[in-house]
Structure formats: structure tokens, C-alpha cells
Design a protein around this motif. Structure first.
Motif, PDB file in Angstrom:
ATOM      1  N   ILE A 183      45.237  94.142  68.531  1.00  0.00           N
ATOM      2  CA  ILE A 183      46.160  93.443  67.634  1.00  0.00           C
ATOM      3  C   ILE A 183      47.203  92.724  68.470  1.00  0.00           C
ATOM      4  N   TRP A 184      47.446  91.485  68.124  1.00  0.00           N
ATOM      5  CA  TRP A 184      48.555  90.736  68.731  1.00  0.00           C
ATOM      6  C   TRP A 184      49.651  90.630  67.677  1.00  0.00           C
ATOM      7  N   PHE A 185      50.777  91.268  67.977  1.00  0.00           N
ATOM      8  CA  PHE A 185      51.930  91.253  67.086  1.00  0.00           C
ATOM      9  C   PHE A 185      52.887  90.136  67.498  1.00  0.00           C
ATOM     10  N   PHE A 186      53.467  89.473  66.487  1.00  0.00           N
ATOM     11  CA  PHE A 186      54.491  88.453  66.706  1.00  0.00           C
ATOM     12  C   PHE A 186      55.678  88.766  65.796  1.00  0.00           C
ATOM     13  N   HIS A 187      56.889  88.620  66.320  1.00  0.00           N
ATOM     14  CA  HIS A 187      58.059  88.889  65.486  1.00  0.00           C
ATOM     15  C   HIS A 187      59.262  88.125  66.016  1.00  0.00           C
ATOM     16  N   GLY A 188      60.170  87.797  65.106  1.00  0.00           N
ATOM     17  CA  GLY A 188      61.427  87.170  65.468  1.00  0.00           C
ATOM     18  C   GLY A 188      62.487  88.225  65.731  1.00  0.00           C
ATOM     19  N   GLY A 218      51.127  90.200  56.849  1.00  0.00           N
ATOM     20  CA  GLY A 218      51.100  90.980  58.083  1.00  0.00           C
ATOM     21  C   GLY A 218      51.087  92.463  57.783  1.00  0.00           C
ATOM     22  N   ILE A 219      51.886  92.868  56.802  1.00  0.00           N
ATOM     23  CA  ILE A 219      51.852  94.256  56.330  1.00  0.00           C
ATOM     24  C   ILE A 219      50.466  94.563  55.769  1.00  0.00           C
ATOM     25  N   GLY A 220      49.948  93.613  54.983  1.00  0.00           N
ATOM     26  CA  GLY A 220      48.612  93.782  54.420  1.00  0.00           C
ATOM     27  C   GLY A 220      47.540  93.895  55.477  1.00  0.00           C
ATOM     28  N   THR A 221      47.669  93.117  56.550  1.00  0.00           N
ATOM     29  CA  THR A 221      46.687  93.172  57.635  1.00  0.00           C
ATOM     30  C   THR A 221      46.586  94.573  58.214  1.00  0.00           C
ATOM     31  N   LEU A 222      47.738  95.189  58.466  1.00  0.00           N
ATOM     32  CA  LEU A 222      47.728  96.544  59.031  1.00  0.00           C
ATOM     33  C   LEU A 222      47.144  97.558  58.051  1.00  0.00           C
ATOM     34  N   GLU A 223      47.404  97.351  56.767  1.00  0.00           N
ATOM     35  CA  GLU A 223      46.834  98.284  55.800  1.00  0.00           C
ATOM     36  C   GLU A 223      45.334  98.050  55.631  1.00  0.00           C
ATOM     37  N   PHE A 224      44.893  96.800  55.702  1.00  0.00           N
ATOM     38  CA  PHE A 224      43.454  96.524  55.668  1.00  0.00           C
ATOM     39  C   PHE A 224      42.768  97.214  56.850  1.00  0.00           C
ATOM     40  N   ALA A 263      37.093  92.866  64.226  1.00  0.00           N
ATOM     41  CA  ALA A 263      37.001  92.941  65.681  1.00  0.00           C
ATOM     42  C   ALA A 263      38.357  92.801  66.350  1.00  0.00           C
ATOM     43  N   ALA A 264      39.312  92.121  65.700  1.00  0.00           N
ATOM     44  CA  ALA A 264      40.662  91.945  66.242  1.00  0.00           C
ATOM     45  C   ALA A 264      41.547  91.397  65.130  1.00  0.00           C
ATOM     46  N   ALA A 265      42.863  91.405  65.370  1.00  0.00           N
ATOM     47  CA  ALA A 265      43.808  90.999  64.329  1.00  0.00           C
ATOM     48  C   ALA A 265      45.041  90.357  64.945  1.00  0.00           C
ATOM     49  N   ALA A 266      45.727  89.565  64.126  1.00  0.00           N
ATOM     50  CA  ALA A 266      47.033  89.009  64.485  1.00  0.00           C
ATOM     51  C   ALA A 266      47.993  89.316  63.349  1.00  0.00           C
ATOM     52  N   VAL A 267      49.128  89.923  63.679  1.00  0.00           N
ATOM     53  CA  VAL A 267      50.129  90.331  62.693  1.00  0.00           C
ATOM     54  C   VAL A 267      51.428  89.598  62.995  1.00  0.00           C
ATOM     55  N   ILE A 268      51.855  88.759  62.065  1.00  0.00           N
ATOM     56  CA  ILE A 268      53.056  87.946  62.244  1.00  0.00           C
ATOM     57  C   ILE A 268      54.142  88.443  61.294  1.00  0.00           C
ATOM     58  N   CYS A 269      55.276  88.814  61.842  1.00  0.00           N
ATOM     59  CA  CYS A 269      56.443  89.340  61.109  1.00  0.00           C
ATOM     60  C   CYS A 269      56.040  90.359  60.040  1.00  0.00           C
ATOM     61  N   GLY A 270      55.190  91.291  60.446  1.00  0.00           N
ATOM     62  CA  GLY A 270      54.770  92.371  59.564  1.00  0.00           C
ATOM     63  C   GLY A 270      55.093  93.719  60.171  1.00  0.00           C
ATOM     64  N   GLY A 271      54.594  94.763  59.575  1.00  0.00           N
ATOM     65  CA  GLY A 271      54.813  96.118  60.067  1.00  0.00           C
ATOM     66  C   GLY A 271      54.187  97.106  59.110  1.00  0.00           C
ATOM     67  N   HIS A 272      54.224  98.374  59.484  1.00  0.00           N
ATOM     68  CA  HIS A 272      53.656  99.407  58.616  1.00  0.00           C
ATOM     69  C   HIS A 272      54.076 100.755  59.156  1.00  0.00           C
ATOM     70  N   ASN A 273      53.516 101.804  58.575  1.00  0.00           N
ATOM     71  CA  ASN A 273      53.800 103.159  59.007  1.00  0.00           C
ATOM     72  C   ASN A 273      53.040 103.460  60.301  1.00  0.00           C
ATOM     73  N   PRO A 274      53.735 103.693  61.415  1.00  0.00           N
ATOM     74  CA  PRO A 274      53.026 103.943  62.682  1.00  0.00           C
ATOM     75  C   PRO A 274      52.203 105.221  62.666  1.00  0.00           C
ATOM     76  N   GLN A 275      52.459 106.115  61.721  1.00  0.00           N
ATOM     77  CA  GLN A 275      51.695 107.358  61.645  1.00  0.00           C
ATOM     78  C   GLN A 275      50.273 107.125  61.135  1.00  0.00           C
ATOM     79  N   LEU A 276      49.991 105.922  60.639  1.00  0.00           N
ATOM     80  CA  LEU A 276      48.684 105.637  60.057  1.00  0.00           C
ATOM     81  C   LEU A 276      47.763 104.873  60.998  1.00  0.00           C
ATOM     82  N   THR A 277      48.134 104.769  62.261  1.00  0.00           N
ATOM     83  CA  THR A 277      47.340 103.953  63.184  1.00  0.00           C
ATOM     84  C   THR A 277      46.074 104.652  63.675  1.00  0.00           C
TER      85      THR A 277
END
Length: 263
Positions: free
Chosen positions: A201-206, A164-170, A179-193
Motif C-alpha cells: 500500500i502506498w499511503f498519501f496524506h497532507g 481511502g477509508i473504504g480501500t482499507l476496509e475492502f 495485488a496492491a493499493a493506494a490510499v489518499i487521505c484515508g485511514g482505518h483501525n490499525p488493529q485490523l491489518t
């Protein structure tokens, strides 16, 4: 792109076309991608109705840290069965790729340590060049997109935890591909968006995740949502790090993902 890379992509595209002629449809197949003097293990799944000359969506799935290795099998542990199911094969025919990251490395250069309270704190440095496995995956995606069987306007990326971290960096490094992404229990630096805020992106987290705290995905989502109303955030209040159990069972996940196309 260098001449060596172009040659590798052309050779691989030709080879892949031959492989698809005999690959088992509806089940994952082990493959090895060679480029830049290195190799990448991955598994690929072709839809049951695979037809030569027809273009299909492509889903790249990045696994988590626990599935690293050199067996070319563990990466299917989380998510593989979803795409082999009869219902998904019927309703969402696509080419699915699960690369495997070797032990001792990651999809990103992320760093983490515990603070005085025992909570995890993350840093997300983004060096000029990505880790070798990610560089190889990107080259593989280029190869597939340049072939005759992938619809380049419908390439998607999904990832769990480290993936999930990798997805955001990719998305940060190569936003034009997805065209779209799904990120499960990931995250990254919000300054890089800034590079990828246009990608839904559809984010999922516990809510009780004590491995990758949900604050890290929530911060990215909040920044993206300002300019991308199509993005979503789903929090499972009682789930820990295994929010993938709920996320991969979401009945609308693939329907949501497949609605998006690059213009």
C-alpha cells in the motif's frame, strides 16, 4: 456464494462481453450494474488498444464523500482525468472502474465526532455485512474478475478520503482480490491489518489535513510496515485534505502500483 449471486455474475459477465464490443475506448462510459435486487452506478474506461481476448489490469477507484450522488458523473471529478491522459493510456493500459456511492451512505460504517479541543476523532466499526454500496462494488469486481478480459492477478484498488477509508476496509474484507493499493487521505483501525498486511500500500496524506488527520493513516502504515517492506508513506507537509492533488500527480504512482501481481 449463493445461486442467485452466481447467476447474476454469469449473466453480467456475458452482458459485459457484449458491451465491450462497442464501448468507446480511451474514454469513460456510464454503466449500471444490477444484482441482489439493487443497482450500482459506475463508469468504466477501456484502454485505447483494447483487444478482445487480451487480459488487462483492473483498477477500482473509490471516490470521496463529496462525489456521492446519483448522476453517475461526480465520481470522476478526482482522478478520472489521470486515466484518460494519453501518457497513461500508452504506458499503463488498464480497465478502470469508478463506482458511485449514493448520498446518505458510505463505503464503510465509520463514525467521527469532534473532541473538546475541536479535533476529529474516528471510530471504524466493521459490521458483519458491509454497507450495500460496498457489497455491490465487491460483486461487480467479482463479475469483472471472472470475465475473459481482466487479469485476476493484477487487480488494484485506490481511494480518496472516504474512499481511502473504504480501500482499507475492502482490503480487510477481501484481501485476496487486490495485488496492491493506494490510499489518499484515508485511514482505518490499525488493529485490523492482520488480514491484509501482505498487500503493498502506498499511503498519501497532507500534514495539515483537518478532515482526516494524518495520524490515522500513519498508524495503519506503521503496523503494516512491520511485515510489508514494499509499502510506502508520503506526507505532504503543507497540504490539507486535498493531498490528492499531489498524490495523483506522483510520476511513479502507477509504475509502482503495476509492478505487483498476485502469485
Amino acid at each position: 456464494m449463493g445461486e442467485l449471486m452466481r447467476s447474476a455474475i454469469l449473466c453480467f459477465a456475458f452482458w459485459l462481453g457484449a458491451q465491450w464490443a462497442w464501448a468507446q475506448k480511451g474514454a469513460f462510459e456510464k454503466q449500471v450494474y444490477y444484482a441482489q435486487g439493487d443497482s450500482l452506478l459506475y463508469q468504466i474506461l477501456l484502454p485505447n488498444d483494447f483487444q478482445e481476448g487480451k487480459k488487462y489490469p483492473l483498477i477500482l477507484f473509490l471516490h470521496g464523500a463529496g462525489e456521492r450522488g446519483d448522476d453517475n458523473e461526480k465520481q470522476l471529478k478526482l482522478g478520472g482525468s489521470l486515466f484518460e491522459s494519453d501518457s497513461v493510456q500508452q504506458d499503463y493500459p488498464a480497465i478502470i472502474v469508478f463506482p458511485q456511492c449514493p448520498e446518505g451512505t458510505m463505503w464503510t460504517a465509520r463514525q467521527k465526532q469532534k473532541d473538546r479541543k475541536g479535533d476529529w476523532r474516528f471510530n471504524f466499526p466493521v459490521p458483519e455485512h458491509p454497507p450495500k454500496p460496498s457489497e455491490m462494488v465487491n460483486a461487480l469486481v467479482d463479475s469483472l474478475r471472472s470475465g475473459t478480459q481482466v487479469d485476476p492477478s493484477r487487480v488494484y484498488i485506490m481511494g480518496i478520503s472516504m474512499g481511502g477509508i473504504g480501500t482499507l476496509e475492502f482490503l480487510h474484507r477481501w484481501p485476496e482480490k487486490y495485488a496492491a493499493a493506494a490510499v489518499i487521505c484515508g485511514g482505518h483501525n490499525p488493529q485490523l491489518t492482520g488480514n491484509y498486511h501482505q498487500v503493498p500500500i502506498w499511503f498519501f496524506h497532507g500534514g495539515k489535513d483537518d478532515v482526516v488527520p494524518p495520524a490515522f493513516s500513519k498508524a495503519v502504515f506503521k503496523r503494516i510496515k512491520r511485515k510489508n517492506k514494499a509499502s510506502r508513506y508520503t506526507l505532504y507537509p503543507e497540504a490539507n485534505h486535498n493531498s490528492w492533488d499531489d498524490a495523483l500527480a506522483e510520476p511513479q504512482l502507477l509504475n509502482w502500483l503495476f509492478q505487483f501481481k498476485h502469485l
